[in-house]
Design a protein around this motif. Sequence first.
Motif, short mmCIF file in Angstrom:
data_model
loop_
_atom_site.label_atom_id
_atom_site.label_comp_id
_atom_site.label_asym_id
_atom_site.label_seq_id
_atom_site.Cartn_x
_atom_site.Cartn_y
_atom_site.Cartn_z
N ALA A 149 0.85 -1.19 0.00
CA ALA A 149 0.00 0.00 0.00
C ALA A 149 0.88 1.24 0.00
N LYS B 162 3.65 2.23 2.71
CA LYS B 162 3.87 1.07 3.59
C LYS B 162 4.82 0.09 2.94
N SER C 224 -5.06 -10.93 8.12
CA SER C 224 -5.94 -9.87 7.64
C SER C 224 -6.80 -10.28 6.44
N LYS D 223 -12.17 -4.78 1.20
CA LYS D 223 -12.26 -3.62 2.08
C LYS D 223 -11.35 -2.52 1.54
N PRO D 224 -11.64 -1.27 1.88
CA PRO D 224 -10.74 -0.19 1.44
C PRO D 224 -9.29 -0.42 1.86
N GLU D 225 -9.07 -1.04 3.00
CA GLU D 225 -7.70 -1.29 3.45
C GLU D 225 -6.98 -2.37 2.64
N ASP D 226 -7.69 -3.03 1.73
CA ASP D 226 -7.04 -3.97 0.82
C ASP D 226 -6.42 -3.26 -0.39
N THR D 227 -6.66 -1.97 -0.50
CA THR D 227 -6.09 -1.20 -1.61
C THR D 227 -4.56 -1.26 -1.57
N SER E 167 -14.82 3.03 -0.82
CA SER E 167 -15.78 2.86 0.30
C SER E 167 -17.16 3.33 -0.09
#
Length: 122
Positions: free
Chosen positions: A40, A43, A63, A87-91, A122
């Motif tokens: 990401a 990160k 996760s 989920k947006p955090e999988d972007t 989202s």
Amino acid sequence: QVQLVESGGGLVQAGGSLRLSCAISGRTLSSNTMGWFRQAPGKSREFVGAINWSGDSTYYAGSVKGRFTISRDNAKNTLYLQMNSLKPEDTAVYYCAARVVLITPPRNFGSWGQGTQVTVSS
């Protein structure tokens, strides 16, 4: 040298699904565990999951466990990553990995693909 080419990324809404593919060519080793990592923005690259050569053992990051499924078709020289309930955090940019060693944390000691972008809105 193994060459890997990912495809199947794109933009999807939260809760949706995508299926990534990784085409494998070149010199492969039958004993290799292969897998997927992701990175990401801002990160470091992180382990997503892996699968052994025969396909009967899979390993996942906490996760994604229960939402993502790795499979492989050795006859087609292709690795897959089915991603559900996104989920947006999988972007992230998702990378195919040629030789995953399941240490803590898991690492790739082989080739990388060029990556494919997955964006979850989202």
